[in-house]
Design an enzyme around this catalytic site. Sequence first.
Site, mmCIF file in Angstrom:
data_model
loop_
_atom_site.group_PDB
_atom_site.id
_atom_site.type_symbol
_atom_site.label_atom_id
_atom_site.label_comp_id
_atom_site.label_asym_id
_atom_site.label_seq_id
_atom_site.Cartn_x
_atom_site.Cartn_y
_atom_site.Cartn_z
ATOM 1 N N CYS A 101 36.048 42.080 36.643
ATOM 2 C CA CYS A 101 35.985 40.652 36.986
ATOM 3 C C CYS A 101 34.903 40.406 38.045
ATOM 4 C CB CYS A 101 37.345 40.178 37.492
ATOM 5 S SG CYS A 101 37.348 38.427 37.930
ATOM 6 N N CYS A 222 45.738 40.187 37.871
ATOM 7 C CA CYS A 222 45.911 38.765 38.167
ATOM 8 C C CYS A 222 46.606 37.983 37.061
ATOM 9 C CB CYS A 222 44.552 38.137 38.485
ATOM 10 S SG CYS A 222 43.293 38.503 37.241
#
Length: 416
Positions: A101, A222
Amino acid sequence: MGFIRHVVCAMSGGVDSSVAALLLKRRGYSVTGVFMKNWDSLDEKGLCTAEKDCEDAYRVCQSLDIPFHQVSYVKEYWHEVFSNLLKEYEKGRTPNPDILCNKHIKFNHFHKYAINTLGADAMATGHYARTSQEDEEVFQQTHKAPPTTLFRDRFEIRNPVRLYKGADLLKDQTFFLSQISQDALRQTLFPLAGLTKDFVKKIAAEAGFHHVLKRKESMGICFIGERNFENFILEYLEPKPGNFVSIEDGTVMGTHKGWFTLTLGQRARIGGQRDAWFVVDKDITTGDVFVAPSTNHPALFRDTLRTDRFHWVTIDPPPELARTQMMECHFRFIHQMPLLPCTVTLNMNGSVWISLSQPVRALTPGQFAVLYKGDECLGSGKIIQLGPSEYTLQQGRERLVLAAQNKEQQTPEPAS
């Protein structure tokens, strides 16, 4: 009046990015806060957690009296991070979405958005990390197009920017930044570089950011949140049932729903087994997952691994490695594991072999091998191959001893 520098700060709604924005404003910069939405999801109660995070980030920007923007990278995250993640699981690996990410979203799309769309002089994040640059040097950097050749031209970067551990060694996040580009690093400020987490919380409390202090520290992947990983991954991948097989004698111990629901080193939930068994290896051609009867079984320990093409943060590859093809440094593949001395050998295709000073438990393909020299994070490479386990080596030695003994027994005594 002097020229005021414009800094775009990535805001997550958490305490670290909130304090980063506050410190930038105190330094006299013109600050814009931007919230990134990377995942479209509802939690178990049907609430979108990103909306709450976005609201928290907006409230901080309001109290700081700075502009607030929201940008969606849901599509980019899906194509560049999540799809890659699913492919890795199917190959029997265990990927690291946080490193991916940062590489693809925060320090690529968001970096370009901050500099090119919002016209910022630099971007900033709430990571606990530092670089070799002073703030003023960051503002003097200009964006260069990435090279098209296999290796970066080592003369093109006169003074590469180095990535160093943050002052709070417990919170240091260079591990997660180990794949970011030199271009993005050159234009990034880390306002929390010299601070500890406790001090950051103290600043937040004094600034009245009570709503962000109440938030739970974000841990784990996440987009999964509090959910069970096996249930989550089976929403995206077809179940591929297979057997749990004992590494010691080949006995079938039970069944699983797919090798991608399991990672090396974890406890295997095997129905009807009172004792704990642990995952030590996978065979994705047969679907077998090999298990061993103790958490520290020698089948879990290895001391060599190979990465894919290694990403060096500064010079590609480091001069010492280019000169001799070997280099001593330190290694970790889990964020907070103690650093371990190692020897790195460079291969012709830019990948590396890493030999560790001692065997490590549950080295895992798909995870990143991150290298350090002193306080400097040198970069990382994805682990794609493991050397033999201690158990395999042990068995090999035992076979050699047996073979030698048999040979002795078969050798006829010389006639007297």
